[in-house]
Design an enzyme around this catalytic site. Sequence first.
Site, PDB file in Angstrom:
ATOM      1  N   ASP A  78     -17.122   7.491  -2.255  1.00  0.00           N
ATOM      2  CA  ASP A  78     -15.916   7.298  -1.432  1.00  0.00           C
ATOM      3  C   ASP A  78     -15.602   8.658  -0.817  1.00  0.00           C
ATOM      4  OD1 ASP A  78     -13.559   6.327  -0.300  1.00  0.00           O
ATOM      5  OD2 ASP A  78     -12.430   6.317  -2.174  1.00  0.00           O
ATOM      6  N   ARG A 122       0.886  -1.186   0.000  1.00  0.00           N
ATOM      7  CA  ARG A 122       0.000   0.000   0.000  1.00  0.00           C
ATOM      8  C   ARG A 122       0.911   1.219   0.000  1.00  0.00           C
ATOM      9  NH1 ARG A 122      -5.459   1.614   3.215  1.00  0.00           N
ATOM     10  NH2 ARG A 122      -6.213   0.109   1.692  1.00  0.00           N
TER      11      ARG A 122
END
Length: 311
Positions: free
Chosen positions: A229, A107
């Site tokens: 989102d 990530r």
Amino acid sequence: MISLSKKYLTSIVDLDEKEIMNLISQAIDFKRNKDSSKYNESLTGKTLALMFEKPSTRTRLSFETAMFQLGGNTIYLNFNDLQLSRGESIQDTAKTISLYADCLVARVYSHNTIVELAQHCKIPVINGLSDLFHPCQILADLMTILEHKHRFKGLTLAWIGDGNNVCNDLLIGCAKMGLNVRAAIPQGYEPPIKILDLVTHESELKKSDFMIVREPIDAVKNADIVVTDTFVSIGKENEDNRRRSAFIPKYQVNSKLMNSTKDDAIFMHCLPAKRGEEVTSDVIDGKNSVVWDEAENRLHVQKSLLVSLLT
Ligand code: CP
Ligand code: NVA
């Protein structure tokens, strides 16, 4: 176990329609067997390294749980604990990780880091979220859509809000699976043109519709699925004020907006959500919300992905 043509996953771009469908079907089998011992030893002896430059709740937890339930092991590597933070190159870090682990989830802030890791690792690399893409999330989203709507083709998905990492891969994934997509995104926050061109091309191939609109109401009219989102992704905190004024209140998913969808439309959000910003509590906690199925499905699609890449 199904096999994939590429031994990495940097974006949904790396998968074709059949591979996505196979990964989801296999994930559904993992979900059906979650209380059985059928897959307990699928990844015995395998180690997954998790290298995280940014915070995570679901991605880390679901990958660690997946490996544990499949009989494998994980090593969590915070960027700040690695020599990478003191200047060791990505190339040398990638070579080193490949000596010990069987797979890497990373990530990162910049998508270039994922590309470099995938280039230099001798093991499969999975993007656990970069500034451009979030493929594991989109596999779970597509699985959730299939569970609730039993098909892809002919459905209409409305994206409301920021043209961010989740949006980019979702648009690509929907286009590959033949969904119609209407994305309501303010000017200046659209996905990169290369991604829009790719989505347009895929939609033409699948004979589905793809449209960017400015008015959320134009996107949600008769939609089967509404997705949003956060307006301020990790790494965009310095744009907080500018983003809030561009998105709030116009791009908020609230019950008034949901009233224009089909009656059985589902609401989706990758989480974490900022209640009262991109979505109101009555919508995210309401009867049409499937956000917890979506979060659970991260575990099942990641198991499916891991066994496909590691066995
Ligand atoms: N949806 C998602 O990727 O959540 P985390 O940031 O908590 O991992
Ligand atoms: N767009 C969000 C997704 C988090 C899972 C972010 O990048 O912060």
